[in-house]
Design a protein around this motif. Structure first.
Motif, short mmCIF file in Angstrom:
data_model
loop_
_atom_site.label_atom_id
_atom_site.label_comp_id
_atom_site.label_asym_id
_atom_site.label_seq_id
_atom_site.Cartn_x
_atom_site.Cartn_y
_atom_site.Cartn_z
N LEU A 16 2.49 0.90 4.30
CA LEU A 16 1.19 0.54 4.84
C LEU A 16 0.47 1.75 5.42
CD1 LEU A 16 1.91 -2.86 6.61
CD2 LEU A 16 0.47 -2.46 4.64
N THR A 17 1.21 2.64 6.05
CA THR A 17 0.55 3.78 6.68
C THR A 17 0.35 4.94 5.72
OG1 THR A 17 2.70 4.38 7.53
CG2 THR A 17 1.20 3.33 9.08
N THR A 20 -4.20 6.69 2.17
CA THR A 20 -4.93 6.37 0.93
C THR A 20 -6.36 6.87 1.00
OG1 THR A 20 -5.44 4.25 1.87
CG2 THR A 20 -3.61 4.33 0.32
N SER A 21 -6.71 7.56 2.07
CA SER A 21 -8.12 7.92 2.20
C SER A 21 -8.34 9.42 2.02
CB SER A 21 -8.64 7.46 3.55
OG SER A 21 -7.73 7.82 4.57
N ASN A 22 -7.29 10.13 1.55
CA ASN A 22 -7.44 11.56 1.26
C ASN A 22 -7.94 12.37 2.44
OD1 ASN A 22 -6.60 11.02 -1.24
ND2 ASN A 22 -8.61 11.21 -2.23
N GLU A 23 -7.52 11.98 3.63
CA GLU A 23 -7.94 12.75 4.78
C GLU A 23 -6.74 13.52 5.32
OE1 GLU A 23 -9.35 9.70 7.16
OE2 GLU A 23 -11.35 9.67 6.22
N LEU A 29 -4.34 6.16 13.77
CA LEU A 29 -4.87 4.92 14.31
C LEU A 29 -3.73 4.10 14.90
CD1 LEU A 29 -7.83 4.16 14.12
CD2 LEU A 29 -7.27 2.76 12.16
N LEU A 31 -1.46 1.00 15.70
CA LEU A 31 -1.22 -0.09 14.76
C LEU A 31 -2.07 -1.33 15.06
CD1 LEU A 31 0.38 -0.95 12.30
CD2 LEU A 31 2.12 -1.87 13.82
N ARG A 33 -4.93 -1.55 16.34
CA ARG A 33 -6.31 -1.34 15.91
C ARG A 33 -6.41 -1.38 14.40
NH1 ARG A 33 -10.18 3.11 18.50
NH2 ARG A 33 -11.83 1.95 17.46
N GLN A 34 -5.43 -0.75 13.78
CA GLN A 34 -5.38 -0.76 12.32
C GLN A 34 -5.40 -2.20 11.81
OE1 GLN A 34 -5.88 0.54 9.22
NE2 GLN A 34 -4.39 2.16 9.53
N LEU A 35 -4.55 -3.06 12.41
CA LEU A 35 -4.47 -4.45 11.94
C LEU A 35 -5.78 -5.19 12.20
CD1 LEU A 35 -0.81 -5.36 12.93
CD2 LEU A 35 -1.74 -4.81 10.68
N LEU A 37 -8.77 -3.86 12.30
CA LEU A 37 -9.74 -3.40 11.32
C LEU A 37 -9.42 -3.94 9.93
CD1 LEU A 37 -10.31 0.30 12.41
CD2 LEU A 37 -11.66 -1.72 12.93
N GLN A 38 -8.12 -4.02 9.62
CA GLN A 38 -7.73 -4.59 8.32
C GLN A 38 -8.20 -6.03 8.22
OE1 GLN A 38 -6.40 -3.28 5.59
NE2 GLN A 38 -6.44 -1.26 6.53
N THR A 41 -11.89 -5.89 7.43
CA THR A 41 -12.20 -5.49 6.05
C THR A 41 -11.79 -6.58 5.06
OG1 THR A 41 -10.17 -4.22 6.18
CG2 THR A 41 -12.20 -2.99 6.27
N LEU A 42 -10.69 -7.28 5.38
CA LEU A 42 -10.28 -8.36 4.48
C LEU A 42 -11.30 -9.49 4.50
CD1 LEU A 42 -6.42 -8.62 4.84
CD2 LEU A 42 -7.76 -8.17 2.79
N TRP B 124 -6.29 2.11 6.36
CA TRP B 124 -5.56 1.93 5.10
C TRP B 124 -6.47 1.39 4.00
CZ3 TRP B 124 -1.60 -1.45 8.11
CH2 TRP B 124 -0.85 -0.63 8.98
N LYS B 126 -8.68 2.43 2.08
CA LYS B 126 -10.10 2.73 2.10
C LYS B 126 -10.74 2.70 0.71
CE LYS B 126 -11.13 5.59 5.75
NZ LYS B 126 -11.46 6.87 6.38
N TYR B 133 -16.41 -3.24 -2.38
CA TYR B 133 -17.69 -3.47 -1.70
C TYR B 133 -18.88 -3.04 -2.56
CZ TYR B 133 -15.01 -4.28 2.57
OH TYR B 133 -14.14 -4.76 3.49
#
Lengths: 333, 339
Positions: A16-17, A20-23, A29, A31, A33-35, A37-38, A41-42, B124, B126, B133
């Motif tokens: 999960l961590t 995936t955002s190429n940063e 973040l 956890l 907060r991550q959840l 935000l997830q 987004t979901l 995650w 992203k 979107y």
């Protein structure tokens, strides 16, 4: 809440961590907060996917009635609806291939013709300095202010006056140049794909000129200057240097136009009366509203998916150019 | 341009040819536009002063039954004298502006917030979210409208089915049957004093929201990525909270990109022909009619060509006004970063 950055995480957490955002670097973040935000987004993903999944699910159904409860995931994958739509889309005696051909003829034809006419004008506006430049540019800009429907009335009336009438066997009259009493109407420009195409070019041309001019402005002039020093004539510069350089933007302008013309509805729906001239978007409209009861839901859904696909594919293929073009244009104002 | 004058000494004839060259390049476009754009524009104005209708189709302006009616069409449109039910020019005009403004007011903040959400460091998946979107931008508005029209169907629509499911959780037994697109009574009567906003308006707002915010997110994402990260670092060292950073760094620096995008969104919504026509056709009782759909109805169904031409002239001036205002807004905010 610092547990998230502990080194020995279980496999699920590590997956999960995974970055995936190429940063690189930046704050990790927490956890919780991550959840949170997830979850957000979901939720947004659900909002986006709701109509898409709904229509796809319906299109893969073999039932002609709509399910009585909400279904967002296909229970069956049946191509019956697609097959039926491809076979005979509406009650009209017109095949799917004919509809497809009409849509393609209009969108590709209008796009190509508008591009060919627009490119030399865009070049003149971008590179030459001449007396009437400002005035003529404003003249090209004015039609852009008018919504497409705004010119529909005069175009309809003008096209409608171009007809070929057979007065007597073998005697033709070309309205409005020659007329005769009575006779049999052979051809009405208004009621033909050609007429619709001409009317659509009227809307497409100013956009194509402005779009191409904006791009030609960004091509550096050094090459042209070098060619001019080497003795190339302005025509040679245009055809041998500028035109090849502009090919990518010509393609983008063409496909942007294609996306718009593929969905064109107002003019064809106003002009055309013969079912064999109908386009896909006109047929889609026929499937809604007052006629909807005659069309099974699954067939309507399959048809909507078919109409959407070419645009969606073009868009995704060109996404990089379109969004960058729109955003840089937007930032520049 | 200096470019073109480099090629050495030029004779008189060559200079003349050079002076005429730009016009030669413009000739194809202007020849075509003269016939299919400028002439129709003039023709439109001429027709707008007549009572051109179906009877005159055969002979056009040469029709023996054609009457010159002066400004009658224009006056009829403004005073509601057209033989059309439920039409009132200023109501449609107000609704049209209201429709465009409320859309933009929802799309821009939502688009910015979602872009900020997707820009959170270390979020995650992203890329997957960004790919999903973008989907509403990709689907043709015409298809979007037909699909949402079906979703808001009274009997079998997904919206009522969804609400039924939710209602069942709370113990309701009857299926929800909201007449989304046909109910005339406005749910919030005082919202727009000049005209009723029926349920169909809210249904269209929902559908157009789905269609509209992703574009704003695309623009906002591009602008967000060009904001230097050290601004945030400096701010957090100085003890600024997340919300302070958002209001004092993100929002002001997004403004130069978002205002042109909002203006673009406004003009798009203002003339959103296919979407409105496909979703409600302006109904019920023309309460969701916008200017372009009404103009279209005048030509396509009512066949009052004279009145339709006059109405299009009105549309032209409304569009011109909108353009002049929005252009001024865009210009005024363009140089924000340099100020």
């Amino acid at each position: 809440m610092t547990t998230a950055s502990e080194p020995k995480k279980n496999l699920l957490l590590r997956l999960l961590t995974m970055n995936t955002s190429n940063e690189v670097g930046g704050r990790d973040l927490p956890l919780w907060r991550q959840l949170l935000l997830q979850a957000l987004t979901l939720l947004i993903t659900l909002e986006v996917m709701f109509p898409i999944m709904y229509i796809i699910t319906l299109s893969f159904s073999s039932q002609t009635m709509r399910p009585s409860a909400l279904q967002l995931l296909p229970r069956e994958i049946s191509f019956v609806a697609y097959q039926q739509v491809l076979d005979r889309p509406t009650a009209n005696p017109v095949t799917f291939l004919e509809l497809l051909r009409n849509s393609f003829l209009l969108s590709v034809g209008v796009g190509l013709v508008a591009l060919m006419i627009a490119v030399t004008a865009a070049y003149a506006f971008s590179r030459f300095k001449f007396k009437l430049r400002q005035v003529l540019m404003i003249m090209v800009f004015i039609p852009l202010l008018m919504p497409a429907v705004g010119l529909a009335t005069p175009l309809f009336l003008l096209m409608n006056s171009f007809r070929i009438v057979e007065c007597a066997p073998g005697v033709l009259a070309f309205n409005p140049f020659t007329t005769c009493e009575g006779g049999k109407l052979l051809f009405n420009l208004r009621d033909s794909l050609l007429g619709v195409g001409i009317a659509m070019i009227s809307g497409a041309l100013p956009f194509a000129i402005w779009n191409l001019k904006g791009y030609l402005d960004t091509i550096p002039r050094e090459l042209e200057e070098a060619a001019a020093i080497d003795g190339a004539s302005p025509n040679q510069i245009f055809f041998l240097i500028v035109l090849p350089l502009a090919v990518p933007q010509l393609a983008v302008t063409f496909f942007l136009g294609f996306i718009g013309h593929w969905q064109e509805f107002a003019l064809p729906w106003l002009f055309l009366t013969k079912p064999q001239d109908y386009t896909l978007s006109m047929t889609l409209y026929n499937m809604t509203g007052q006629y909807a009861n005659a069309i099974p839901w699954n067939r309507f859904s399959a048809f909507a998916v078919i109409v959407a696909l070419p645009v969606a594919i073009t868009y995704i293929a060109l996404q990089k150019y379109i969004t960058s073009g729109l955003t840089t244009g937007a930032v520049k104002g | 341009m200096a470019t073109m004058e480099i090629a050495g000494t030029v004779s008189y004839g060559a200079r003349l040819r050079r002076a005429l060259l730009p016009y030669l390049y413009l000739l194809p476009a202007f020849a075509v536009m003269a016939v299919i754009t400028f002439y129709p524009l003039v023709y439109q104005v001429i027709v707008s002063f007549t009572d051109f209708a179906t009877k005159d189709l055969r002979f056009g302006l040469a029709s023996p039954t054609l009457q010159w009616v002066g400004l009658k069409n224009y006056i009829d449109i403004l005073t509601g004298g057209l033989p059309v039910q439920n039409f009132e020019f200023f109501r449609v005009l107000t609704y049209n502006f209201w429709w465009a403004i409320t859309n933009v007011m929802l799309h821009v903040p939502a688009g910015v917030l979602i872009a900020v959400l997707l820009n959170v460091q270390g979020l995650w998946f992203k890329k997957i979210y960004r790919a999903i979107y973008i989907l509403p931008v990709v689907v043709p508005p015409l298809v979007v409208a037909t699909v949402w029209r079906n979703i808001f169907d009274e009997q079998y629509g997904a919206m009522n089915q969804f609400l039924t499911t939710v209602a069942m959780w709370f113990g309701a037994t009857d299926p929800v049957r909201i007449r989304w697109l046909t109910e005339y009574t406005p749910p919030i009567p005082w919202l727009l004093p000049n005209g009723p906003l029926p349920l169909a308006y809210y249904a269209m707002m929902i559908a157009n929201f789905w269609l509209g915010w992703p574009f704003m997110t695309v623009v906002a994402t591009g602008a967000l990525q060009s904001i230097p990260k050290d601004l945030y670092e400096a701010a957090s060292i100085d003890g600024a909270s997340d919300s302070q950073q958002f209001w004092h760094i993100t929002v002001p620096l997004l403004r130069p990109a978002m205002i042109p995008a909002a203006v673009y969104g406004f003009t798009t919504s203002f003339n959103l022909f296919a979407f409105v026509y496909f979703m409600t056709g302006g109904g019920p009782a023309r309460t969701t009619e916008i200017l372009v759909t009404f103009a279209y109805d005048l030509v396509r169904n009512l066949r009052l060509y004279g009145a339709a031409a006059a109405f299009s002239v009105f549309i032209f001036f409304v569009s011109l006004t909108v353009f002049l205002i929005t252009n001024r807004i865009t210009r005024a905010t363009e140089t924000y970063t340099e100020a």
